[in-house]
Design a protein around this motif. Structure first.
Motif, PDB file in Angstrom:
ATOM      1  N   LYS A 164      -8.472  74.922 -14.923  1.00  0.00           N
ATOM      2  CA  LYS A 164      -7.341  75.102 -14.024  1.00  0.00           C
ATOM      3  C   LYS A 164      -6.317  74.054 -14.421  1.00  0.00           C
ATOM      4  O   LYS A 164      -6.558  72.869 -14.317  1.00  0.00           O
ATOM      5  N   ASP A 165      -5.167  74.497 -14.926  1.00  0.00           N
ATOM      6  CA  ASP A 165      -4.113  73.554 -15.281  1.00  0.00           C
ATOM      7  C   ASP A 165      -2.839  73.914 -14.537  1.00  0.00           C
ATOM      8  O   ASP A 165      -2.429  75.072 -14.488  1.00  0.00           O
ATOM      9  N   ALA A 166      -2.254  72.897 -13.915  1.00  0.00           N
ATOM     10  CA  ALA A 166      -1.017  73.074 -13.143  1.00  0.00           C
ATOM     11  C   ALA A 166       0.068  72.182 -13.719  1.00  0.00           C
ATOM     12  O   ALA A 166      -0.222  71.141 -14.319  1.00  0.00           O
ATOM     13  N   TYR A 167       1.331  72.567 -13.501  1.00  0.00           N
ATOM     14  CA  TYR A 167       2.460  71.828 -14.046  1.00  0.00           C
ATOM     15  C   TYR A 167       3.583  71.812 -13.014  1.00  0.00           C
ATOM     16  O   TYR A 167       3.961  72.853 -12.465  1.00  0.00           O
ATOM     17  N   SER A 168       4.089  70.624 -12.745  1.00  0.00           N
ATOM     18  CA  SER A 168       5.169  70.489 -11.767  1.00  0.00           C
ATOM     19  C   SER A 168       6.476  70.136 -12.462  1.00  0.00           C
ATOM     20  O   SER A 168       6.483  69.477 -13.512  1.00  0.00           O
ATOM     21  N   PHE A 169       7.570  70.561 -11.856  1.00  0.00           N
ATOM     22  CA  PHE A 169       8.909  70.335 -12.406  1.00  0.00           C
ATOM     23  C   PHE A 169       9.807  69.836 -11.267  1.00  0.00           C
ATOM     24  O   PHE A 169       9.859  70.441 -10.201  1.00  0.00           O
ATOM     25  N   ALA A 170      10.503  68.720 -11.527  1.00  0.00           N
ATOM     26  CA  ALA A 170      11.348  68.116 -10.502  1.00  0.00           C
ATOM     27  C   ALA A 170      12.643  67.609 -11.129  1.00  0.00           C
ATOM     28  O   ALA A 170      12.716  67.351 -12.338  1.00  0.00           O
ATOM     29  N   SER A 171      13.662  67.428 -10.289  1.00  0.00           N
ATOM     30  CA  SER A 171      14.966  67.017 -10.798  1.00  0.00           C
ATOM     31  C   SER A 171      15.121  65.505 -10.883  1.00  0.00           C
ATOM     32  O   SER A 171      16.080  65.028 -11.490  1.00  0.00           O
ATOM     33  N   ASN A 172      14.189  64.750 -10.278  1.00  0.00           N
ATOM     34  CA  ASN A 172      14.296  63.285 -10.323  1.00  0.00           C
ATOM     35  C   ASN A 172      12.912  62.659 -10.203  1.00  0.00           C
ATOM     36  O   ASN A 172      11.931  63.336  -9.874  1.00  0.00           O
ATOM     37  N   LYS A 173      12.841  61.362 -10.451  1.00  0.00           N
ATOM     38  CA  LYS A 173      11.565  60.656 -10.436  1.00  0.00           C
ATOM     39  C   LYS A 173      10.924  60.666  -9.056  1.00  0.00           C
ATOM     40  O   LYS A 173       9.703  60.755  -8.930  1.00  0.00           O
ATOM     41  N   GLU A 174      11.749  60.548  -8.020  1.00  0.00           N
ATOM     42  CA  GLU A 174      11.218  60.488  -6.661  1.00  0.00           C
ATOM     43  C   GLU A 174      10.500  61.782  -6.301  1.00  0.00           C
ATOM     44  O   GLU A 174       9.380  61.762  -5.772  1.00  0.00           O
ATOM     45  N   ASP A 175      11.132  62.930  -6.599  1.00  0.00           N
ATOM     46  CA  ASP A 175      10.496  64.217  -6.301  1.00  0.00           C
ATOM     47  C   ASP A 175       9.271  64.443  -7.180  1.00  0.00           C
ATOM     48  O   ASP A 175       8.273  65.026  -6.734  1.00  0.00           O
ATOM     49  N   ALA A 176       9.347  64.000  -8.427  1.00  0.00           N
ATOM     50  CA  ALA A 176       8.208  64.145  -9.332  1.00  0.00           C
ATOM     51  C   ALA A 176       7.007  63.367  -8.810  1.00  0.00           C
ATOM     52  O   ALA A 176       5.873  63.856  -8.809  1.00  0.00           O
ATOM     53  N   PHE A 177       7.249  62.144  -8.343  1.00  0.00           N
ATOM     54  CA  PHE A 177       6.162  61.321  -7.816  1.00  0.00           C
ATOM     55  C   PHE A 177       5.630  61.893  -6.508  1.00  0.00           C
ATOM     56  O   PHE A 177       4.414  61.860  -6.254  1.00  0.00           O
ATOM     57  N   ALA A 178       6.507  62.438  -5.675  1.00  0.00           N
ATOM     58  CA  ALA A 178       6.065  63.058  -4.421  1.00  0.00           C
ATOM     59  C   ALA A 178       5.143  64.240  -4.698  1.00  0.00           C
ATOM     60  O   ALA A 178       4.131  64.441  -4.006  1.00  0.00           O
TER      61      ALA A 178
END
Length: 576
Positions: A164-178
Motif C-alpha cells: 500500500k503506497d500513498a502520496y500526498s501533494f501540498a502547496s506549502n511546507k505547513e500543509d505538507a507537514f499537516a
C-alpha cells in the motif's frame, strides 16, 4: 501424523494431506505457511497466494483501505506496474541495482516499479494546476517488484510483494507537514486495529530521500532491524538515527578507525575519528557537518577520497582539513598516522565531543542526556516520508499560487505499508508449537465449528449454531465461519487443524456435553488481556458461562449453553 485432504470440497486441492506436531514446531514460519496451505513458493522470492492466505491478505487490505479512505481522506488509484526509463533517469534513480529492467519489441527500456514516486508525480502534474487543488492524497494497493540478489525470509523479503503506497501533494511546507501528521495518525490507527504490538521510530530516509521519515515496526527477536529506546524519555529511533553518549567521555584507550569525506565543493577534507570497535554512523556525521558532505563519496575508500581531494585542489598545503573526534576518544587513544605531510596549521580545524558512532545498549540517550538505552530487534512493516520537492522539482510540477504566480514546486509526502510483508510478520509474531495465532481481523476464519461423525444429528446442531451466529452476532460473521472439514477427520483432528490454522475460536459440539457447547479460545490478546474476564465475572452467572481451564499452551476452554453461545463468542472476539 494428522492426515487430511481438504477443509471444504470447494478448495480441497490447495491443502496438504498431512502435518505433524514436529512439523508445527520445527518448520520456519514461511515453511509452515506453505505446509498449511496459505502460500506456495514458485521461485526464490516469489509466492503464489492460496485461498487461506488470500483470505487473510484481503482482510488486511480491507482494514487498511477503511482507514485510508475514512481517516487519511485519501483517494484510491491504480498505476501501471511498468514504468518508463526516462522518468527514473530524470530523478536520478535509474541506476538502482534492485530494479527489474526490461525492453519492448522496439528497444524502449522500462522497469517494474519497486515504488511509484516518479509515476504518481508524473500522473498528478496533469491534475494539479492551482493551490486550490491541494492538499490531496492518493493511494494504491498493488504488487511491487525488487530484484533482491538473495531473497530470504519468505514474505518478509520477496522479489514480488503487495504494497500500500500513498502520496500526498501540498502547496506549502505547513500543509505538507499537516498531511504527514494526519497519515502518521492514520497508520497508528491501522496497527491498533490489528491489535498487534508495534512501535513507530524516527528513521533514515535512505534512497527515497526527503526531509525526514518514520518507520513502523513489530517487535520480534527474528527481525533484521535494531531499534533503540531511552528508558527515561521514551524516545524510539532506528539505530541509524539514535545519538548516544558514553557514561564517561574520553575513556577509550584502544586503536582508532577513521573515515575520510569531502565537503560538497571538495575544498575541505573531513577526517572522522572513532573507536575501532564501533561503527561510524553516517547520519550523525552528516548532522555534525550540517549535511555539507559529498554523498557520492560515502562508499568510496579513504585512498579514493584522498585522490579526489588532491586532484581538485591545486596546492594541498593551502587547502582545508577538518578533524571530527568522537567523544569516546582522548589524547591517549591510539590514532593512526595522518597521510598528508604538508599542510598549514592555520587551515587545520577540529570538532570535539560529538557522537558519530552507532548507539549501544546502556549508553546515555542523546536526546534527554539522562536515560540509559536499550535495544530490541524488530520487523519493519511501514515507512512514511516527508519528501519536500525531491521529485516535483526534477519532474517540474508547479502550480499557480494565491498571487497568481506559477513558480513554486509542489511539496510531497509518501507513505508505504508492506501488506504481504505484514502478513508474514504477524505470522512470525503469533505462531507457537500448535501453529498460527492470528488477530481476529486477519484470521482466515474467526470461528470454526468442530463435531464428531457427520451424522444427521451432528449436522443439525452445526446448522443451528451457524444460523444463530449469522443472525444474531454483532460482529457480522458472514463468510467467517469454518464448518466444513474432510469427512474422514475425527473431532480431535478437526480441532487440531483449526488451532494450526490460527482460527481464534473453535466451537466444539460434543454429544456428551450437549446442549452445552465448549469453546477453545486460541486468539492472542495483545491489548486488553483481562477484558473477557471482566465480562465473565459480570455476566457469567446469568449466561451459565464457565471458563473451565486456561492451560499452559495458552488455550482457554469455555463451557456455555448453546442458547448463549453467540453472546459469549462476541465478547471473546472483541479482544482478539
Amino acid at each position: 501424523m494428522l492426515k487430511f485432504s481438504t477443509l471444504s470440497r470447494s478448495c480441497h486441492i490447495f491443502h496438504p494431506k498431512s502435518f505433524s506436531d514436529s512439523t508445527l514446531k520445527s518448520e520456519t514460519t514461511q515453511e509452515l505457511l506453505q505446509t498449511l496451505g496459505f502460500i506456495k513458493r514458485s521461485q526464490a522470492g516469489l509466492f503464489q497466494w492460496l485461498p487461506l492466505g488470500l483470505r487473510s491478505l484481503n482482510k488486511l487490505t480491507g482494514a487498511i483501505r477503511n482507514r485510508m479512505d475514512n481517516d487519511g481522506k485519501a483517494i484510491e488509484v491504480s498505476l501501471s506496474a511498468i514504468s518508463s526509463k526516462s522518468l527514473w533517469q530524470t530523478t536520478g534513480r535509474w541506476n538502482n541495482s534492485e530494479l527489474f529492467k526490461l525492453k519492448d519489441s522496439k528497444g524502449k527500456q522500462y522497469c517494474l516499479t519497486a515504488t511509484c514516486e516518479e509515476d504518481i508525480t508524473d500522473l498528478m502534474k496533469n491534475y494539479i494546476t492551482s493551490y486550490k487543488d491541494m492538499p490531496i492524497t492518493v493511494y494504491q494497493m498493488t504488487r511491487k517488484y525488487r530484484d533482491e540478489i538473495r531473497p530470504r525470509g519468505g514474505l518478509l523479503r520477496g522479489r514480488e510483494f503487495l504494497m500500500k503506497d500513498a502520496y500526498s501533494f501540498a502547496s506549502n511546507k505547513e500543509d505538507a507537514f499537516a498531511t504527514f501528521q494526519k497519515l502518521d495518525d492514520t497508520y497508528n490507527k491501522i496497527f491498533k486495529d490489528l491489535k498487534i504490538p508495534f512501535v513507530s521510530a524516527w528513521a533514515d530516509s535512505g534512497d527515497i530521500g526527503g526531509e525526514f521519515s518514520k518507520e513502523f515496526h513489530l517487535i520480534h527477536e527474528s527481525g533484521e532491524d535494531t531499534l533503540m529506546s531511552c528508558k527515561h524519555c521514551g524516545d524510539v529511533s532506528t539505530l541509524e538515527m539514535f545519538q548516544s553518549y558514553p557514561e564517561k567521555d574520553g575513556r577509550y584507550m584502544g586503536d582508532v578507525s577513521y573515515k575520510y569525506a569531502l565537503t560538497k565543493d571538495h575544498s575541505t577534507l573531513i577526517c572522522f575519528y572513532f573507536p575501532k570497535d564501533r561503527q561510524l554512523n553516517w547520519n550523525l556525521a552528516l548532522n555534525v557537518m550540517e549535511k555539507d558532505i559529498d554523498p557520492t563519496l560515502r562508499n568510496k575508500s579513504n585512498d579514493h577520497v584522498l585522490e579526489v581531494y588532491q586532484n581538485d585542489n591545486e596546492d594541498i598545503m593551502f587547502s582545508k582539513i577538518l578533524r571530527v573526534m568522537d567523544c569516546r576518544l582522548n589524547s591517549k587513544s591510539n590514532f593512526p598516522d595522518f597521510p598528508l605531510k604538508k599542510y598549514l596549521k592555520n587551515n587545520f580545524g577540529q570538532i570535539d565531543d560529538v557522537s558519530i558512532v552507532d548507539a549501544q545498549e546502556n549508553e546515555i540517550c542523546g536526546k534527554c542526556e539522562e536515560g540509559s538505552l536499550q535495544s530490541f530487534k524488530s520487523i519493519e512493516v511501514g515507512h512514511i516520508f516527508l519528501l519536500g520537492n525531491k521529485y516535483t522539482r526534477p519532474l517540474n510540477v508547479k502550480f499557480v499560487d494565491k498571487e497568481n504566480k506559477n513558480d513554486s514546486f509542489v511539496h510531497m509526502g509518501c507513505y508505504g505499508i508492506g501488506v504481504s510483508r505484514l502478513v508474514g510478520a504477524v505470522a512470525e509474531l503469533g505462531r507457537d508449537a500448535h501453529g498460527f495465532r492470528w488477530p481476529a481481523i486477519m484470521a482466515p476464519y474467526k470461528v470454526s465449528i468442530c463435531t464428531g461423525p457427520n451424522n444427521e444429528e451432528s449436522l443439525q446442531r452445526i446448522k443451528q449454531i451457524k444460523s444463530d451466529l449469522l443472525e444474531n452476532s454483532t460482529l457480522h460473521l458472514q463468510n467467517d465461519i469454518l464448518n466444513q472439514f474432510n469427512e474422514k477427520l475425527g473431532i480431535g483432528a478437526k480441532i487440531k487443524l483449526s488451532h494450526a490454522l490460527g482460527i481464534p475460536l473453535c466451537v466444539i459440539v460434543g454429544p456428551k456435553s450437549w446442549p452445552n457447547v465448549e469453546i477453545e479460545a486460541r486468539g492472542i490478546r495483545w491489548g486488553k488481556k483481562d477484558q473477557w474476564k471482566k465480562e465473565l465475572e459480570r455476566r457469567g452467572q446469568d449466561l451459565n458461562w464457565k471458563c473451565t481451564t486456561e492451560n499452559e499452551d495458552g488455550i482457554e476452554k469455555h463451557l456455555v449453553p448453546v442458547e448463549h453461545l453467540t453472546e459469549v463468542i462476541d465478547m471473546l472476539l472483541k479482544d482478539m
